[in-house]
Design an enzyme around this catalytic site. Sequence first.
Site, PDB file in Angstrom:
ATOM      1  N   ASN A  43      41.830  36.101  46.845  1.00  0.00           N
ATOM      2  CA  ASN A  43      42.498  36.965  47.462  1.00  0.00           C
ATOM      3  C   ASN A  43      42.492  36.236  49.048  1.00  0.00           C
ATOM      4  OD1 ASN A  43      43.858  39.087  48.700  1.00  0.00           O
ATOM      5  ND2 ASN A  43      41.997  40.480  49.036  1.00  0.00           N
ATOM      6  N   LYS A 101      44.420  37.134  51.369  1.00  0.00           N
ATOM      7  CA  LYS A 101      44.892  38.255  52.480  1.00  0.00           C
ATOM      8  C   LYS A 101      45.952  37.812  53.332  1.00  0.00           C
ATOM      9  CE  LYS A 101      40.200  39.985  52.035  1.00  0.00           C
ATOM     10  NZ  LYS A 101      38.889  40.414  52.763  1.00  0.00           N
ATOM     11  N   HIS A 143      42.563  47.728  47.453  1.00  0.00           N
ATOM     12  CA  HIS A 143      41.626  46.877  48.269  1.00  0.00           C
ATOM     13  C   HIS A 143      41.039  47.490  49.171  1.00  0.00           C
ATOM     14  CE1 HIS A 143      39.998  43.636  50.489  1.00  0.00           C
ATOM     15  NE2 HIS A 143      39.904  42.993  49.638  1.00  0.00           N
ATOM     16  N   GLU A 179      40.718  47.200  52.367  1.00  0.00           N
ATOM     17  CA  GLU A 179      41.675  47.055  53.654  1.00  0.00           C
ATOM     18  C   GLU A 179      42.748  47.905  53.317  1.00  0.00           C
ATOM     19  OE1 GLU A 179      39.738  42.599  54.221  1.00  0.00           O
ATOM     20  OE2 GLU A 179      41.952  43.008  53.253  1.00  0.00           O
ATOM     21  N   GLU A 183      33.642  46.275  45.244  1.00  0.00           N
ATOM     22  CA  GLU A 183      33.660  45.626  46.625  1.00  0.00           C
ATOM     23  C   GLU A 183      32.912  46.411  47.194  1.00  0.00           C
ATOM     24  OE1 GLU A 183      37.936  43.676  47.718  1.00  0.00           O
ATOM     25  OE2 GLU A 183      37.988  45.879  47.467  1.00  0.00           O
ATOM     26  N   GLY A 234      33.722  40.183  54.064  1.00  0.00           N
ATOM     27  CA  GLY A 234      33.999  39.414  55.388  1.00  0.00           C
ATOM     28  C   GLY A 234      32.749  39.455  56.392  1.00  0.00           C
ATOM     29  N   SER A 271      31.875  38.884  49.880  1.00  0.00           N
ATOM     30  CA  SER A 271      31.083  37.473  50.555  1.00  0.00           C
ATOM     31  C   SER A 271      30.877  36.705  49.356  1.00  0.00           C
ATOM     32  CB  SER A 271      30.231  37.866  51.706  1.00  0.00           C
ATOM     33  OG  SER A 271      30.686  38.571  52.756  1.00  0.00           O
TER      34      SER A 271
END
Length: 247
Positions: free
Chosen positions: A8, A10, A93, A95, A165, A171, A208
């Site tokens: 991904n 992003k 996701h 985010e 996730e 991240g 990560s």
Amino acid sequence: MTKIIAGNWKMNHGPKETKAFIEAFSQQLEAGPDRIMIFPPAVSLAAARAAIGDSPILLGAQNVYFEMKGAYTGEISIPMLQELGIEYCLIGHSERRHIFGEDGALLNKKLKALLEAGMTPVYCIGEQLEDREAGRTLDILKEQLETGLAGLPTINRSNFILAYEPVWAIGTGKTATPEDADETMGSIRQILSSLQVEPELPILYGGSAKPENAGALLAKTHINGLLIGNASLAPDSFRKMINWRAE
């Protein structure tokens, strides 16, 4: 067993960078047992499709709207993605949920629209740090699955992918241990069974993941693949993760 190794990107890699990445990446890519996917930004999907050519790389979008057309400024429709030959799409996701405020009702509409159009969603679920510390991980995951999967057409391992996730690991450099991730993903399968959904859906781990831990994660029973962020942005790093069996 076949695994899914997905990158991904992003908000990284415009069309020129995407073309250069795929050209460099494909030169040393050998066909293997695993499915390889990339999810570039929307503006780079056409460049990615052209650069992929006959490569085994599968192409997905990072987001989509549930309406087929209309006055929805800035949105992308399913027919637009299909015109580019896109078969996969990330939905939910962390985010999208926590930065852009997408809730379960909206995500459910997106999932339903993709399935009805014959595309494969990659539906992302996961808890935040405060949920984990409060012992609410499974409650959060169950709620996200209940709302997201409500009233969907029949889903199975051939038309639907889940991605777990833990938001606190995305991240941050922190990663759930392979044992913790595997245990949680086993619990996700139990939740699916309780919802009368096929428990053997492919489930990817995202959070990560990197070359150093890819093999340990992918060796676990309930982990069917990886959804990789930063480590998928460089061809060499992503290639190492795809070659996890040999590392």
